[in-house]
Design an enzyme around this catalytic site. Structure first.
Site, PDB file in Angstrom:
ATOM      1  CE1 TYR A  40       1.456  -3.783  -3.125  1.00 17.34           C
ATOM      2  CE2 TYR A  40       0.542  -1.818  -2.001  1.00 17.34           C
ATOM      3  CZ  TYR A  40       0.507  -3.175  -2.642  1.00 17.34           C
ATOM      4  OH  TYR A  40      -0.542  -3.902  -2.686  1.00 17.34           O
ATOM      5  CE  LYS A  75      -2.521  -1.592  -5.270  1.00 14.18           C
ATOM      6  NZ  LYS A  75      -3.068  -1.507  -3.800  1.00 14.18           N
ATOM      7  CG  ASN A  91      -5.324  -1.079   4.491  1.00 14.52           C
ATOM      8  OD1 ASN A  91      -5.768  -0.196   3.764  1.00 14.52           O
ATOM      9  ND2 ASN A  91      -4.364  -1.189   5.022  1.00 14.52           N
ATOM     10  NE  ARG A 110      -3.360   3.406   5.768  1.00 16.25           N
ATOM     11  CZ  ARG A 110      -2.708   4.299   5.977  1.00 16.25           C
ATOM     12  NH1 ARG A 110      -3.699   5.285   6.332  1.00 16.25           N
ATOM     13  NH2 ARG A 110      -1.390   4.677   6.035  1.00 16.25           N
TER      14      ARG A 110
END
Length: 221
Positions: free
Chosen positions: A50, A54, A79, A118
């Site tokens: 993933y 990107k 996020n 995060r």
């Protein structure tokens, strides 16, 4: 140092992760790392497919800009969460997984010990960043790509994100499983100073406010 080491696919079963020791040590001295904010100049080291795709998209956009004398902007979302997230899909991020579980009347399941840090940024703030990037792109230098982090700048743990919506909605409390996934990053939080300084953006939705709204917001089927 920032604690953003991924779980390599070659990690041996029964090692640190199986023992429940999730904090990555310094590779040189073995001491615990202190998580910090990552800016756009940090070395690019994608640890899973993933992330690699990107980065590939940024390279393609940069190649286009050089070839045609255009200007490209890359917004590196952290996020994202908020109303209208798709339900029951692993591709929308951990916020969607937790909210979908609550919608089914199930407890959100938290991997590791829930201490993963995060940067959770509300979708309205992301929309504002997009609008500013589109207007700012008109004045960008030809043949270049400019990357901008889009994050709140306020780190929170995955455990917090699981617990707060459950509490706000009256749903079942989250469960910390101790499970892990190879390739996950322990801590990754953004510095969005470049976006603030160059385009005048700043996040408006605080975590507590956004999560309380998200706890009962509708999801897309």
């Amino acid at each position: 140092m920032r604690a953003a080491r991924g779980r390599a696919a070659g990690s041996a079963p029964g090692g640190e992760l199986d023992a429940g020791r999730f904090e990555p040590p310094c590779p040189r001295c073995g001491e615990p790392l202190a998580p910090g904010l990552v800016d756009e100049e940090a070395p690019l080291d994608p640890r899973n497919v993933y992330a690699a795709t990107k980065l590939a998209q940024e390279h393609l956009a940069a190649a286009w800009a050089r070839a045609v004398g255009g200007y490209a902007v890359s917004l590196r979302y952290h996020n994202v969460y908020g109303p209208g997230m798709p339900r029951d899909t692993p591709y929308a991020g951990v916020a969607s997984l937790f909210r979908s579980a609550l919608a089914r009347g199930e407890a959100p399941r938290v991997f590791e010990d829930g201490g993963q840090r995060r940067d959770f940024v509300h979708v309205r703030d992301v929309a504002a960043a997009n609008a500013l990037a589109l207007s700012g792109a008109q004045d960008g230098p030809e043949g270049a790509l400019r990357a901008f982090n889009v994050g709140s700048g306020e780190p929170h743990t995955v455990g917090e994100l699981a617990a707060e919506p459950a509490l706000a909605s009256g749903g079942p409390a989250s469960v910390t499983t101790g499970e892990y996934r190879l390739g996950d990053v322990r801590h990754i939080t953004a510095s969005s100073r470049r976006l603030r300084d160059e385009l005048g953006w700043k996040p408006e939705v605080r975590f507590a406010e956004g999560v309380a709204e998200f706890a009962t917001a509708s999801l897309r089927g």
